[in-house]
Design a protein around this motif. Structure first.
Motif, mmCIF file in Angstrom:
data_model
loop_
_atom_site.group_PDB
_atom_site.id
_atom_site.type_symbol
_atom_site.label_atom_id
_atom_site.label_comp_id
_atom_site.label_asym_id
_atom_site.label_seq_id
_atom_site.Cartn_x
_atom_site.Cartn_y
_atom_site.Cartn_z
ATOM 1 N N ARG A 41 0.818 -1.217 0.000
ATOM 2 C CA ARG A 41 0.000 0.000 0.000
ATOM 3 C C ARG A 41 0.852 1.269 0.000
ATOM 4 N NH1 ARG A 41 -3.599 -3.219 3.248
ATOM 5 N NH2 ARG A 41 -2.559 -2.586 5.167
ATOM 6 N N SER A 43 3.226 4.024 -1.393
ATOM 7 C CA SER A 43 3.481 4.554 -2.735
ATOM 8 C C SER A 43 4.624 5.556 -2.668
ATOM 9 C CB SER A 43 2.213 5.226 -3.280
ATOM 10 O OG SER A 43 2.452 5.803 -4.549
ATOM 11 N N HIS A 44 5.716 5.223 -3.350
ATOM 12 C CA HIS A 44 6.891 6.095 -3.365
ATOM 13 C C HIS A 44 7.660 5.802 -4.649
ATOM 14 C CE1 HIS A 44 10.874 7.718 -2.278
ATOM 15 N NE2 HIS A 44 10.211 8.500 -1.458
ATOM 16 N N PRO A 49 5.961 -0.692 -7.382
ATOM 17 C CA PRO A 49 4.574 -1.059 -7.020
ATOM 18 C C PRO A 49 4.293 -2.526 -7.323
ATOM 19 C CG PRO A 49 4.616 0.191 -9.064
ATOM 20 C CD PRO A 49 6.020 0.190 -8.553
ATOM 21 N N GLN A 124 14.449 1.412 -8.291
ATOM 22 C CA GLN A 124 13.208 0.955 -7.688
ATOM 23 C C GLN A 124 13.529 -0.280 -6.857
ATOM 24 O OE1 GLN A 124 10.153 0.497 -10.794
ATOM 25 N NE2 GLN A 124 9.126 2.255 -9.854
#
Length: 536
Positions: A41, A43-44, A49, A124
């Motif tokens: 959940r 988000s960055h 994701p 990421q």
């Protein structure tokens, strides 16, 4: 574990992340699903994701979109990595971890293959929360457990940087999770970045990696944001612009809390000053010089525009306490005393102790500079210029104690792990400040001194001579700046551990020997002569 997979239905590549050992039992599986859903959940930009969370043949997984770029593990090169790339990747990983840690999440098994790059080369992070929580001592509570897991992530970041810079894994263990388990406090192994590396590594960066992997856990970075700040001077990022606000923040805090606090016995000094009404200005000035905060406040008042405007044009800035007292009178001195903030101002006990040490160093440096000066300058001017060169550090210790502590940690020499290992100095103050702040302490002191009304010639004297350049003097002002710089460097050498003291003092004597007719024996004698406890 990380697998590359093809999603036939949507014709896309995925990265499937799985725990090394699947959760055993229904309750364990439900808790695992709850943990990874909570992590998903978040988000960055630095956290990949999740596109699917599921279980296939009792194997739980989290699927992420596979970027077009490689993972960092795929970029491992025996010739070493470009330093800027390593630092940029580490800083971006830390940005993602900082966000996750603030939300109570941790990665728990950070590996090089868990860091993928997109087509722009940005990081990421894969696999957040997928690994099961490692066993921690039973007496650790929930909050302590969160801190312990976050610090474990930072240790893994340090091991990643080691592997990339050294082109080989620390402890010859490519599995970073197992390497973490061998380091203190989990095991008894220690790690230090080798002196010989495939590509050169700046000493400032080496010090950051050394702190991250320090054998004493309490000396390591405790928060991801702290380590990001230490790396910012090496990584062009949007966050680096926040450092430009530091002088503005400083002026705001100085207005609210005073530039510096009075010494612990400031009341006694004030009483003595009030009883010296009939005595010579020189005696008053001597008392004022015992307290740097009061000294600087008098200079500020004497250089204020309403005072300077009453003087003849061309008389220059007020740079001695004697002249300041002559200008503002005893009433001005009384006003300066009343404006002092009582010790220790806004500082807690530990920060106050460090502040007192910095005051001791400052006054020791000023006394030593008077001994080193060849005699062309007024001794009081030599004293004040040397204190001005230390003003930036004093301001940091008072208004930004956490940043000052980070600088001190980088300056501390790393502990030796064996008698055969060569001794290594800590980072010099200017480089350490550049690493933590992105600017030198003199940038802060210049900003403040300019607000006080001192002229450009004095502003130039507040900055110390660069350590990476030879000492060259062409005029009287440059000589004064060099004397003050020599004193500050010598006192820093004087504070080194006994095993490093001789070499540190020798370096200063060699650097300034031709200018000040100085050798190591003479400098050591002067250091002893000028050493005295700070008043209070």
């Amino acid at each position: 574990m990380l697998w590359e997979a093809h999603d036939a239905e949507q014709d896309r590549l995925l990265a499937l992340c799985m725990p090394r050992v699947p959760p055993q039992g229904t309750m364990a599986m439900e808790r695992w699903m709850e943990d990874v859903r909570a992590a998903a959940r978040l988000s960055h930009p630095r956290l990949a994701p999740a596109v699917e969370i599921g279980v296939f043949q009792r194997l739980p997984f989290v699927a992420y979109a596979r970027s077009s770029g490689p993972t960092v593990a795929e970029l491992l090169d025996p010739r070493g990595q470009v330093t800027m790339d390593v630092v940029r990747w580490a800083a971006q990983v830390l940005e993602g971890l900082a966000f996750a840690h603030d939300a109570g999440q941790a990665h728990r098994d950070l590996q090089l293959h868990m860091v993928q790059l997109n087509d722009r080369g940005d990081v990421q992070l894969l696999g957040l929360g997928v690994a099961p929580e490692p066993k921690l001592p039973e007496h650790i509570g929930p909050l302590q457990s969160r801190h312990a897991l976050a610090e474990r992530d930072l240790l893994a970041v340090g091991l990643q940087m080691y592997h990339l810079l050294a082109a080989r894994p620390a402890l010859d263990e490519p599995d970073l999770g197992r390497a973490v388990e061998r380091l203190t406090p989990f095991g008894d192994a220690t790690v230090r970045l080798p002196r010989e590396l495939p590509l050169p590594v700046p000493e400032e960066l080496r010090a950051i990696v050394s702190r991250c992997l320090d054998p004493y856990p309490h000396q390591r970075f405790r928060h991801a944001r702290t380590m990001v700040r230490a790396l910012e001077s090496w990584v062009p990022s949007q966050q680096s612009s926040s450092r430009n606000d530091l002088p503005v923040q400083l002026m705001d805090r100085a207005r609210r809390h005073g530039a510096l606090p009075a010494l612990p016995d400031g009341a006694a000094i004030a009483t003595r000053l009030m009883n010296m009404e009939r005595r010579h200005v020189g005696a008053l000035a001597h008392e004022v010089l015992q307290d740097p905060a009061l000294c600087f406040e008098l200079l500020r008042q004497a250089n204020a525009s309403y005072v300077r405007n009453t003087q003849r044009p061309g008389t220059g800035a007020v740079v001695t306490v004697r002249r300041a007292i002559a200008l503002i009178g005893l009433e001005g001195v009384q006003r300066a005393v009343q404006l002092q903030r009582p010790w220790p101002g806004t500082l807690d006990e530990a920060a106050a102790q460090r502040m007192m040490q910095q005051l001791t160093y400052t006054q020791h440096s000023a006394r030593l500079a008077q001994l080193l000066s060849p005699g062309q300058h007024d001794p009081e001017v030599v004293y004040i210029v040397t204190m001005l060169q230390q003003l930036g550090s004093l301001l940091l210790h008072y208004h930004f104690p956490d940043l000052a502590l980070q600088i001190r940690v980088l300056m501390a020499p790393p502990p030796t792990t064996s008698e055969d290992e060569p001794e290594v100095f800590g980072m010099d103050e200017l480089s350490a400040a550049q690493t933590v702040l992105g600017l030198e302490p003199s940038a802060l002191s210049m900003h403040v001194v300019k607000q006080w009304g001192l002229d450009d010639s004095m502003l130039q004297l507040t900055g110390r001579l660069p350590l990476d350049q030879p000492v060259r003097v062409t005029d009287s002002d440059e000589l004064l700046r060099a004397v003050a710089s020599a004193a500050c460097e010598a006192v820093h050498a004087h504070t080194q551990p006994s095993r490093l003291y001789a070499a540190a003092v020798d370096r200063v004597a060699q650097r300034y020997g031709h200018l000040l007719r100085l050798d190591s024996t003479k400098l050591r004698a002067m250091l002893r002569e000028s050493e005295a406890p700070v008043v209070g």
